[in-house]
Design a protein around this motif. Structure first.
Motif, short mmCIF file in Angstrom:
data_model
loop_
_atom_site.label_atom_id
_atom_site.label_comp_id
_atom_site.label_asym_id
_atom_site.label_seq_id
_atom_site.Cartn_x
_atom_site.Cartn_y
_atom_site.Cartn_z
N ARG A 25 0.83 -1.21 0.00
CA ARG A 25 0.00 0.00 0.00
C ARG A 25 0.87 1.26 0.00
O ARG A 25 0.55 2.24 -0.68
CB ARG A 25 -0.95 0.00 1.20
CG ARG A 25 -2.07 -1.03 1.07
CD ARG A 25 -3.18 -0.81 2.10
NE ARG A 25 -2.72 -0.78 3.47
CZ ARG A 25 -2.67 -1.85 4.27
NH1 ARG A 25 -3.04 -3.03 3.82
NH2 ARG A 25 -2.25 -1.73 5.52
N ASP A 68 0.20 12.34 4.99
CA ASP A 68 -1.04 12.10 5.73
C ASP A 68 -1.62 10.72 5.38
O ASP A 68 -2.06 9.97 6.25
CB ASP A 68 -2.08 13.19 5.45
CG ASP A 68 -1.75 14.51 6.12
OD1 ASP A 68 -0.92 14.51 7.05
OD2 ASP A 68 -2.32 15.53 5.69
N GLN A 69 -1.60 10.40 4.09
CA GLN A 69 -2.10 9.10 3.65
C GLN A 69 -1.26 7.97 4.23
O GLN A 69 -1.79 6.95 4.67
CB GLN A 69 -2.10 9.00 2.13
CG GLN A 69 -3.13 9.86 1.45
CD GLN A 69 -3.02 9.77 -0.07
OE1 GLN A 69 -2.27 8.95 -0.60
NE2 GLN A 69 -3.76 10.63 -0.76
N VAL A 96 0.48 13.31 0.88
CA VAL A 96 0.96 11.93 0.77
C VAL A 96 1.38 11.42 2.14
O VAL A 96 1.06 10.29 2.52
CB VAL A 96 2.13 11.83 -0.25
CG1 VAL A 96 2.83 10.49 -0.15
CG2 VAL A 96 1.62 12.07 -1.66
N GLN A 130 -2.08 7.43 7.86
CA GLN A 130 -3.36 6.74 8.02
C GLN A 130 -3.22 5.24 7.75
O GLN A 130 -3.80 4.42 8.46
CB GLN A 130 -4.41 7.34 7.08
CG GLN A 130 -4.84 8.74 7.47
CD GLN A 130 -5.72 9.38 6.40
OE1 GLN A 130 -6.03 8.77 5.38
NE2 GLN A 130 -6.11 10.62 6.63
N GLN A 131 -2.44 4.89 6.74
CA GLN A 131 -2.24 3.49 6.41
C GLN A 131 -1.46 2.76 7.51
O GLN A 131 -1.76 1.62 7.86
CB GLN A 131 -1.55 3.35 5.06
CG GLN A 131 -2.43 3.79 3.91
CD GLN A 131 -1.71 3.84 2.58
OE1 GLN A 131 -0.54 3.54 2.49
NE2 GLN A 131 -2.43 4.23 1.54
N THR A 165 0.99 4.18 -2.89
CA THR A 165 0.73 5.58 -2.53
C THR A 165 1.87 6.48 -2.99
O THR A 165 1.63 7.61 -3.41
CB THR A 165 0.55 5.72 -1.00
OG1 THR A 165 -0.55 4.89 -0.61
CG2 THR A 165 0.26 7.15 -0.60
#
Length: 123
Positions: free
Chosen positions: A84, A104-105, A102, A108-109, A88
């Motif tokens: 993942r 932030d993503q 990016v 979260q992951q 990303t």
């Protein structure tokens, strides 16, 4: 020999599969207990005496808290996270705002993987 005294009707159980190089885990509910077997919602049946699957090999039923189960869940989550994160980050272009988005993503992951490791039956 695996102790199956923890298994009760309605409890969540880990189906621990050792047939592969890396073990795999799936979760099921114990539907019924007989004198000799644990019968699960997955359709699998396990011997109460040793937790091994009926008619097969290298698959056993274990409590969710078992350390081998927890270790396998953690490994699976990190492997999935690696893919993942790659997806990303590949071909990311842009300035500061894009890079912060990016990050932030990614955070979260990572948080989702950590939560799945800490509470594997809710994942």
């Amino acid at each position: 020999m695996v102790d199956t005294s923890w298994a009760a009707e309605g409890s969540i159980a880990a189906e621990f599969d050792r047939r592969y190089t890396d073990s795999r885990v799936s979760f099921t509910t114990v539907e019924r207990l007989t004198a000799t077997q644990v019968i699960c919602a997955s359709g699998n049946r396990y011997y109460r005496q040793d937790g091994r699957i009926v008619g097969g090999q290298r698959i056993e039923i274990l409590p969710v808290e078992n350390q081998a189960v927890r270790d396998t869940i953690a490994r699976e989550q990190v492997e999935q996270l690696r893919f993942r994160l790659y997806e990303t980050c590949k071909d990311v272009r842009g300035g500061e705002a894009v890079m912060l988005a990016v990050l932030d993503q990614l955070e979260q992951q990572i948080a989702a993987a950590r939560a799945a490791i800490n509470n594997p039956t809710s994942a």
